[in-house]
Design a protein around this motif. Structure first.
Motif, PDB file in Angstrom:
ATOM      1  N   GLY A  23       0.765  -1.231   0.000  1.00 43.87           N
ATOM      2  CA  GLY A  23       0.000   0.000   0.000  1.00 43.87           C
ATOM      3  C   GLY A  23       0.793   1.277   0.000  1.00 43.87           C
ATOM      4  O   GLY A  23       0.227   2.367   0.164  1.00 43.87           O
ATOM      5  N   THR A  24       2.096   1.189  -0.207  1.00 38.27           N
ATOM      6  CA  THR A  24       2.929   2.397  -0.233  1.00 38.27           C
ATOM      7  C   THR A  24       4.137   2.142  -1.116  1.00 38.27           C
ATOM      8  O   THR A  24       4.229   1.096  -1.771  1.00 38.27           O
ATOM      9  CB  THR A  24       3.349   2.789   1.204  1.00 38.27           C
ATOM     10  OG1 THR A  24       4.025   4.047   1.176  1.00 38.27           O
ATOM     11  CG2 THR A  24       4.236   1.736   1.839  1.00 38.27           C
ATOM     12  N   LYS A  25       5.058   3.093  -1.190  1.00 35.66           N
ATOM     13  CA  LYS A  25       6.245   2.958  -2.038  1.00 35.66           C
ATOM     14  C   LYS A  25       7.499   3.258  -1.230  1.00 35.66           C
ATOM     15  O   LYS A  25       7.542   4.216  -0.459  1.00 35.66           O
ATOM     16  CB  LYS A  25       6.166   3.917  -3.230  1.00 35.66           C
ATOM     17  CG  LYS A  25       7.350   3.810  -4.193  1.00 35.66           C
ATOM     18  CD  LYS A  25       7.357   4.915  -5.235  1.00 35.66           C
ATOM     19  CE  LYS A  25       6.240   4.728  -6.238  1.00 35.66           C
ATOM     20  NZ  LYS A  25       6.364   5.719  -7.363  1.00 35.66           N
ATOM     21  N   SER A  26       8.534   2.452  -1.415  1.00 36.69           N
ATOM     22  CA  SER A  26       9.797   2.678  -0.703  1.00 36.69           C
ATOM     23  C   SER A  26      10.356   4.051  -1.070  1.00 36.69           C
ATOM     24  O   SER A  26      10.284   4.483  -2.224  1.00 36.69           O
ATOM     25  CB  SER A  26      10.810   1.577  -1.017  1.00 36.69           C
ATOM     26  OG  SER A  26      11.115   1.529  -2.386  1.00 36.69           O
ATOM     27  N   VAL A  27      10.905   4.753  -0.072  1.00 33.00           N
ATOM     28  CA  VAL A  27      11.259   6.167  -0.254  1.00 33.00           C
ATOM     29  C   VAL A  27      12.594   6.384  -0.964  1.00 33.00           C
ATOM     30  O   VAL A  27      12.839   7.464  -1.496  1.00 33.00           O
ATOM     31  CB  VAL A  27      11.256   6.918   1.094  1.00 33.00           C
ATOM     32  CG1 VAL A  27       9.853   7.022   1.634  1.00 33.00           C
ATOM     33  CG2 VAL A  27      12.189   6.264   2.097  1.00 33.00           C
ATOM     34  N   ASP A  28      13.458   5.391  -0.962  1.00 35.00           N
ATOM     35  CA  ASP A  28      14.705   5.522  -1.712  1.00 35.00           C
ATOM     36  C   ASP A  28      14.423   5.204  -3.173  1.00 35.00           C
ATOM     37  O   ASP A  28      14.138   4.055  -3.523  1.00 35.00           O
ATOM     38  CB  ASP A  28      15.774   4.571  -1.175  1.00 35.00           C
ATOM     39  CG  ASP A  28      16.418   5.077   0.106  1.00 35.00           C
ATOM     40  OD1 ASP A  28      16.710   6.280   0.184  1.00 35.00           O
ATOM     41  OD2 ASP A  28      16.604   4.270   1.030  1.00 35.00           O
TER      42      ASP A  28
END
Length: 619
Positions: free
Chosen positions: A84-89
């Motif tokens: 439900g989200t995306k890795s920030v790097d």
């Protein structure tokens, strides 16, 4: 006929294209030597002392320093849409951090969206990465389902797009069942690719999680409780059994428990061809953090399989290490397909062992050769993203940092503590990955003709790890406060100095996509290739074609180890198009030292086994 390129006089050449690293100790997996390293156009051109080099060459004095092959991180997840989200790097921030820590190449995972074809997903990842990466990169491809279409697309990726590894999951809602794994492993073997598996029993995990939630366990501690060691060990065993049925080489990603390692050791003795990867998280921290009273702290350590808090691990690890060394020293090579010699530590390709509570066992296993590869599994989520699972540990996005700190943490816990030799450090952080994914000797070694991906390592310098000073986008660091003796003072990526006396100077989009050809000699030795060719299963023509593709690639790469070839023949292949207007390609030069100096050297003799060691099949 093309117009000849006019040679630029030496005094007008850019020193950025020419670099000499002198007075250092060159560390490869097979030894340490006192050598200077001369680099031109992103390629290592000379090794030795008292080298003859052109004027205007930049000189780095590496006296008292180690000169290492750049690290290769075989396991990252940049810009990964997950839970439900995306890795920030992203690919810029992630590779920037990688270079800062001494890693000069990463291998990321293409993860298709539901219903998306593997080919489309591959192109999407190339599009995301090509303009951002600060260092070279390759791609594995994940299989989230199985079908005849997937089978065909795997073949296209291998033959046309430089992919030689496919990852399957035994957990999450996109896991493959045993029959699907069997079919996928068969296809990997047929194509000369490497099957990778995330091994946990997803069905049991789901039932355990339901039971824990019903009892009111909602915090991060429930993550590890729902995924105990035996859940990992059972899945590892099942994956090995399935791979053995079709005689497919197997790569177990992020082995996290001593139970799983014991299973792997037994599988190896039974003849399963398996490679083990462990993580820097396993070597630098442990599962005691899951009991921390602060949700953000404990959730920040959540990854799968989880870190292991078992307090009996240290003694068990020591016993397992002693047993493992004894057993592997006695195994007959014929057990896994090598005739005439018993195995030694360097030949062992068994799965990694992972200590649940104490990292010393893992490091000792690395030293003994049981573990082959160290990755980061860098998949970073911020504190606020982790709070998606505030009231249900199943919804905490799984993943931790590690791409920047991998080299320093393994040096601190391994070499500085006396467990690993510097040569073993090079093997488990660079060379083995290069061999496994068929990048060697282009990557993973300091040798004439290899890419100039080099780290000048100051083993006496100390740095303290902190989220306040790291170069990653995430606001939490699982190694917070750890002091590491061992710092990359200079990092050279394709001949360009990207860390200069500790100062980070990367260029966005400077990296290239590097193809990983099938039938890696480390995985499929010549005997294994011959046995594949003799199989009467209706696919002989396809196997022959893949082998021809592989041999063409080897011929192209080996040509680079002949310094007297024309400049056009030693240039680094790349799938990327022309760089944007106004952005200078520092790799371009028309200067050839061998032509300018006209000096005969022994290094100009073409050899079958390139400097730095021979890549051998361990099966």
């Amino acid at each position: 006929m093309s117009t000849p390129v006019k040679k630029v006089p030496i005094h007008l050449q850019s020193s950025q294209n020419r670099l000499l690293i002198k007075n250092g100790e060159v560390v490869n997996e097979d030894g340490i030597t006192d050598q200077d390293v001369y680099i031109e156009d992103g390629i290592i051109k000379q090794l030795g002392r008292n080298l003859i080099i052109p004027g205007g060459t930049r000189v780095i004095d590496a006296r008292g320093r180690y000169v290492l092959p750049g690290g290769i991180d075989p396991h990252t997840h940049f810009e990964f849409e997950f839970m439900g989200t995306k890795s920030v790097d992203d690919f810029y921030q992630g590779t920037k951090a990688a270079v800062a820590g001494g890693t000069t190449m990463i291998l990321d995972f293409v993860f298709p969206k539901p219903g998306e074809s593997l080919i489309d997903a591959f192109y999407e990842y190339r599009q995301k990465a090509d303009g951002k990466v600060c260092c070279d990169y390759g791609l594995h491809v994940c299989l989230r389902s199985w079908s005849e279409q997937v089978r065909k697309e795997m073949e296209i990726l291998c033959k046309e797009h430089g992919v030689n590894s496919f990852k399957m999951f035994m957990t999450y809602d996109f896991m493959l069942n045993d029959a699907e794994l069997y079919s996928a492993f068969e296809q990997c073997k047929k194509l000369g690719a490497l099957a990778q598996v995330h091994a946990e029993n997803g069905q049991i995990i789901a039932k355990n999680a339901e039971r824990l939630l019903a009892k009111g366990v909602t915090g991060p501690e429930g993550h590890e409780l729902s995924r105990p060691e035996e859940i990992e060990a059972e899945a590892v065993n099942r994956a090995c059994v399935i791979a053995k049925q079709v005689d497919c080489p197997l790569y177990i990603v992020h082995v996290m428990s001593k139970s799983a390692v014991e299973v792997l050791s037994q599988a190896c003795k039974r003849g399963t061809r398996v490679i083990g990867e462990t993580l820097v998280a396993a070597l630098g921290t442990d599962g005691s953090h899951y009991k921390h009273e602060c949700f953000q702290h404990s959730a920040g350590h959540v990854l799968s399989p989880p870190l292991r808090p078992d307090p009996t691990t240290p003694l068990s690890l020591m016993n397992s290490l002693a047993h493992g060394q004894k057993v592997y020293g006695e195994i007959e090579a014929s057990t896994i397909g090598i005739t005439g010699q018993p195995l030694n530590a360097n030949m062992i390709t068994s799965p990694p062992i992972r200590s649940n509570t104490d990292s010393s066992r893992l490091l000792a296993l690395l030293a003994s050769g049981v573990l082959q590869v160290t990755g980061s599994d860098n998949c970073t989520f911020t504190k606020s993203q982790k709070e998606l699972g505030k009231n249900d540990f199943r919804k905490i996005p799984n993943g931790v940092n590690g791409v920047e700190d991998r080299m320093s943490v393994i040096w601190e816990k391994g070499v500085h503590s006396g467990v690993l030799e510097p040569t073993t450090f090079v093997a488990v952080t660079s060379t083995n990955a290069a061999k496994i994914f068929n990048l060697y000797p282009r990557k993973g070694v300091i040798a004439v003709g290899s890419d100039a991906d080099i780290v000048v390592w100051n083993r006496t310098a100390v740095r303290s790890i902190s989220a306040k000073t790291h170069h990653q986008a995430v606001d939490f660091n699982i190694f917070e406060g750890m002091e590491c003796h061992g710092v990359p003072e200079y990092v050279i990526v394709n001949g360009r100095v990207c860390v200069d006396e500790g100062q980070l100077r990367v260029v966005e989009g400077y990296g290239r996509f590097i193809e990983t050809p099938v039938f890696a000699p480390y995985i499929y030795d010549s005997d294994k290739l011959n046995s594949l060719k003799l199989e009467k299963n209706g696919v002989d023509n396809e196997v022959d074609q893949l082998q021809r593709i592989h041999m063409i690639h080897l011929d192209e790469e080996n040509a680079r180890f002949t310094p007297t070839l024309p400049e056009s023949d030693v240039s680094t292949p790349s799938c990327k198009g022309a760089r944007p207007e106004g952005q200078r390609n520092m790799q371009q030069s028309t200067f050839s030292i061998s032509e300018e100096l006209d000096v005969e050297r022994k290094s100009c003799i073409r050899v079958r086994n390139p400097p730095g060691g021979k890549s051998s099949g361990f099966w």
